[in-house]
Design a protein around this motif. Structure first.
Motif, short mmCIF file in Angstrom:
data_model
loop_
_atom_site.label_atom_id
_atom_site.label_comp_id
_atom_site.label_asym_id
_atom_site.label_seq_id
_atom_site.Cartn_x
_atom_site.Cartn_y
_atom_site.Cartn_z
N ASN A 300 -96.93 -20.96 66.96
CA ASN A 300 -96.49 -20.83 65.57
C ASN A 300 -95.17 -21.55 65.33
O ASN A 300 -94.93 -22.11 64.26
N THR A 333 -85.99 -28.35 58.55
CA THR A 333 -87.19 -27.72 59.12
C THR A 333 -87.15 -27.79 60.64
O THR A 333 -87.49 -26.82 61.33
N SER A 336 -84.56 -25.36 61.89
CA SER A 336 -85.03 -23.98 61.71
C SER A 336 -86.06 -23.60 62.77
O SER A 336 -86.02 -22.51 63.34
N SER A 337 -87.00 -24.51 63.07
CA SER A 337 -88.03 -24.22 64.07
C SER A 337 -87.42 -24.11 65.45
O SER A 337 -87.82 -23.25 66.25
N TYR A 340 -85.77 -20.82 65.68
CA TYR A 340 -86.79 -19.78 65.82
C TYR A 340 -87.26 -19.69 67.27
O TYR A 340 -87.36 -18.60 67.84
N VAL A 365 -86.39 -16.62 53.15
CA VAL A 365 -87.19 -16.71 54.38
C VAL A 365 -88.54 -17.37 54.08
O VAL A 365 -89.04 -18.17 54.88
N GLU A 368 -87.97 -21.13 53.74
CA GLU A 368 -87.67 -21.71 55.04
C GLU A 368 -88.93 -21.81 55.91
O GLU A 368 -89.13 -22.79 56.63
N THR A 369 -89.81 -20.80 55.78
CA THR A 369 -91.00 -20.75 56.63
C THR A 369 -92.06 -21.76 56.20
O THR A 369 -92.67 -22.44 57.03
N ARG A 395 -90.05 -13.79 59.32
CA ARG A 395 -90.62 -15.14 59.43
C ARG A 395 -91.90 -15.13 60.26
O ARG A 395 -92.88 -15.80 59.92
N ARG A 396 -91.92 -14.37 61.34
CA ARG A 396 -93.13 -14.28 62.15
C ARG A 396 -94.29 -13.70 61.35
O ARG A 396 -95.43 -14.14 61.49
N GLU A 399 -95.42 -16.53 58.95
CA GLU A 399 -96.07 -17.63 59.66
C GLU A 399 -97.48 -17.25 60.10
O GLU A 399 -98.43 -18.03 59.98
#
Length: 495
Positions: A300, A333, A336-337, A340, A365, A368-369, A395-396, A399
C-alpha cells in the motif's frame, strides 16, 4: 481449545453417542406402543362420531320432510306462491315451524336460492341463502349475534315452482361433549376463520372428520373445509418421558465422570509432547500471518511511489522540458509515502505499536492519501471538525478502502469517490465505488482474516480496516449490492 480439552471432548462423545442411541430407541418403542393403542381407540371414536352425525342429520331430515308435506297442504302458502298473498304469514312461517320442529336453524328458499322465510333471523328475507346440498356446518347470523349449526336440506315443488328447506341444530360445547365418548379423548372444531378458541396445547390431534363449512353471516358465503378433530392428552407420554429422561441423565452423568477421569489420566501421559508440537505449529502460522500483513501494508505504501515514477517516466518521454516542474509537483507524494513507510517500519519494529492519537484533520489526510491515485474523486465537507486519531492509522484505513474500491472495478470504467461529512458528534468518511459489489454471503466473510475474492489477494485489507477503526473508537458500516457497487462508511468521534 487445548489438546487436553479435545481429548476430554472426544471421550465424552464416544460415551454419549451410545447412550443417546439407547435413549432414542426407548422413546421410539414407547411411542410405537402408545400410538398403536390410541389409533385403535381413535378409529373407534371416529366411527361413533360419524354415526352420531348421521343420526342427527336423519333427525333434521325427518323434520324437514314433515314440513315439506305440511307446506304442500297449506293453502295460505299456496296463495303466496300463486298470487303473492299472505306475505306476513310466510315471513313468520319459518320461525313458528322451527320452534315446533325443535330446530335452531331454518330457511325456506326459492329456486333462485333467495330466502322466502327465515326462522332464526326474520330479517334475512329476500337475501341469498346458504348453498347447502348435503350435511354442512354453517355459521349463521341472528339479531343477537352469530351461531354455528349442523345443517342439511330437502327440496320440494309447489304448483310447478321448486323450493328448498334448509334446517339444522346448534353446534356448541354441549354438542361436542356428547360426541366425546372416550374419557381420555376429546373433540374440538377447527374452522377456516379460526373464530373458536385454539386447542389446549397439552392435547394432540390424532384424528379428524372433514365437513363442508359456509360462513353465511354476511351473505351466502362460499364452501370451505372445517374439521371435527379428535384429541388426546399428552400427560401419559410426558410422564413416561420424564422417567426415561431422569435415568438417562443419571447414566450420562456417571459415564461422563468416568470418561473425565480416564481422559485426564491419559492426557497427562500423551498430551504434553503433542501440545508442544502444536504450539510450534501455531507460532509458525502466526509468523506467516504477520509476514502477510507486513507485505500488504508495504505494498500500500509503495503504490503511490510506483504511480509517481510511472508519471515521471511518461513526462520524460513525452515532455522532457516539463520534468522538473512535474517532479516538484509530485515531490510531496514521494515524501509522504516515504514517511509512511518509515513510520510503518518503526511500528512493526516495536511489534505492538501504540497509536498516537491527536487532533487530526480528516480532509488533509484524505488529500494526502489520494494525491497519487488517479481517477479518485473527492468531495470534502467544509468546516469539518478534527478527530482524535492517529494520522497514520487514518491513512492506512483510507488507502485500504480506496485500493479495494479500485480493484472492484476489475479494470473497467467506473468511479471511485472519497467523501467526508459532518454528523452529530462524529465525522463521517465515505469511500464508494461503482464496481461489482458483494453478495450477502461475501459481505458476511468480507472482514474475516485472509478471505479474498481477488486473484493474488492477501485477504487482510478489510480485516485491518475494521481493527484500525475499532481501535480508533469508531464504527464501520457497509452498503453494497451485486453489480451496483459498494459504499464503506467510517464514523469517527469528533473532538
Amino acid at each position: 481449545m487445548t489438546f487436553r480439552t479435545r481429548l476430554l471432548t472426544a471421550f465424552g462423545v464416544v460415551v454419549l453417542i451410545p447412550l443417546l442411541v439407547f435413549g432414542l430407541g426407548i422413546r421410539m418403542e414407547m411411542a410405537r406402543r402408545i400410538t398403536g393403542e390410541y389409533e385403535r381407540r381413535v378409529n373407534a371414536l371416529v366411527n361413533v362420531i360419524n354415526g352420531d352425525l348421521a343420526r342427527e342429520t336423519d333427525r333434521i331430515g325427518g323434520r324437514l320432510a314433515a314440513m315439506k308435506t305440511a307446506l304442500r297442504d297449506d293453502y295460505r302458502y299456496r296463495g303466496f306462491v300463486l298470487r303473492g298473498e299472505n306475505r306476513e304469514y310466510v315471513l313468520d312461517y319459518a320461525g313458528e315451524a322451527m320452534r315446533l320442529a325443535g330446530l335452531d336453524f331454518l330457511q325456506l328458499q326459492d329456486d333462485d336460492g333467495r330466502i322466502v322465510s327465515s326462522g332464526h333471523f326474520r330479517n334475512e328475507f329476500d337475501r341469498l341463502g346458504s348453498p347447502v346440498r348435503a350435511t354442512t356446518l354453517v355459521r349463521a347470523a341472528t339479531a343477537e349475534g352469530t351461531f354455528l349449526a349442523l345443517v342439511t336440506s330437502d327440496s320440494f315443488s309447489l304448483s310447478g315452482k321448486p323450493f328448498r328447506l334448509v334446517g339444522g341444530a346448534t353446534v356448541d360445547s354441549t354438542f361436542l361433549a356428547r360426541l366425546a365418548r372416550d374419557p381420555e379423548l376429546g373433540v374440538q372444531l377447527a374452522l377456516p376463520d379460526d373464530s373458536l378458541p385454539s386447542a389446549d396445547s397439552a392435547r394432540l390431534v390424532v384424528g379428524e372428520i372433514a365437513l363442508p363449512y359456509v360462513d353465511a353471516t354476511d351473505g351466502p358465503g362460499r364452501v370451505e373445509r372445517a374439521r371435527i378433530e379428535v384429541t388426546r392428552s399428552t400427560a401419559l407420554l410426558t410422564a413416561l418421558q420424564r422417567n426415561v429422561n431422569l435415568w438417562f441423565v443419571v447414566a450420562v452423568l456417571v459415564a461422563a465422570l468416568a470418561a473425565l477421569l480416564l481422559a485426564g489420566w491419559l492426557s497427562t501421559r500423551i498430551s504434553t509432547p503433542v501440545e508442544q508440537g502444536m504450539r510450534e505449529m501455531e507460532r509458525r502460522a502466526a509468523v506467516g500471518d504477520l509476514a502477510r500483513q507486513v507485505n500488504h501494508d508495504v505494498k500500500n505504501g509503495l503504490a503511490p511511489l510506483r504511480n509517481v515514477f510511472r508519471h515521471l517516466i511518461q513526462v520524460a518521454r513525452d515532455e522532457p522540458g516539463q520534468l522538473p516542474q512535474v517532479f516538484t509537483e509530485r515531490q510531496g507524494t514521494v515524501e509522504s509515502s516515504i514517511n509512511y513507510l518509515e513510520t510503518l517500519a518503526a511500528n512493526y519494529a516495536k511489534l505492538s505499536p501504540q497509536s498516537e492519537r491527536k487532533a487530526t484533520d480528516v480532509n488533509a489526510v484524505v488529500l494526502e492519501t489520494v494525491a497519487g491515485s488517479s481517477g479518485v474523486k473527492t468531495q470534502l465537507a467544509d468546516g469539518l471538525p478534527t478527530v482524535s486519531a492517529d494520522a497514520l492509522v487514518l491513512r492506512r484505513i483510507i488507502e485500504n478502502l480506496v485500493s479495494n474500491a479500485v480493484d472492484s472495478l476489475d479494470g473497467k470504467s467506473g468511479a471511485v469517490a472519497v467523501k467526508t461529512e459532518k454528523g452529530r458528534g462524529i465525522v463521517r468518511l465515505i469511500v464508494s465505488d461503482t464496481g461489482r459489489g458483494m453478495t450477502k454471503a461475501e459481505l458476511d466473510k468480507a472482514f474475516d482474516d485472509f478471505y479474498t475474492t481477488k486473484t493474488g489477494g492477501t485477504g487482510l485489507g478489510l480485516s485491518i480496516v475494521r481493527r484500525l477503526v475499532l481501535d480508533s473508537n469508531g464504527a464501520l458500516k457497509v452498503e453494497t449490492e451485486p453489480g451496483q457497487g459498494s459504499k464503506f462508511i467510517v464514523e469517527l468521534p469528533a473532538q
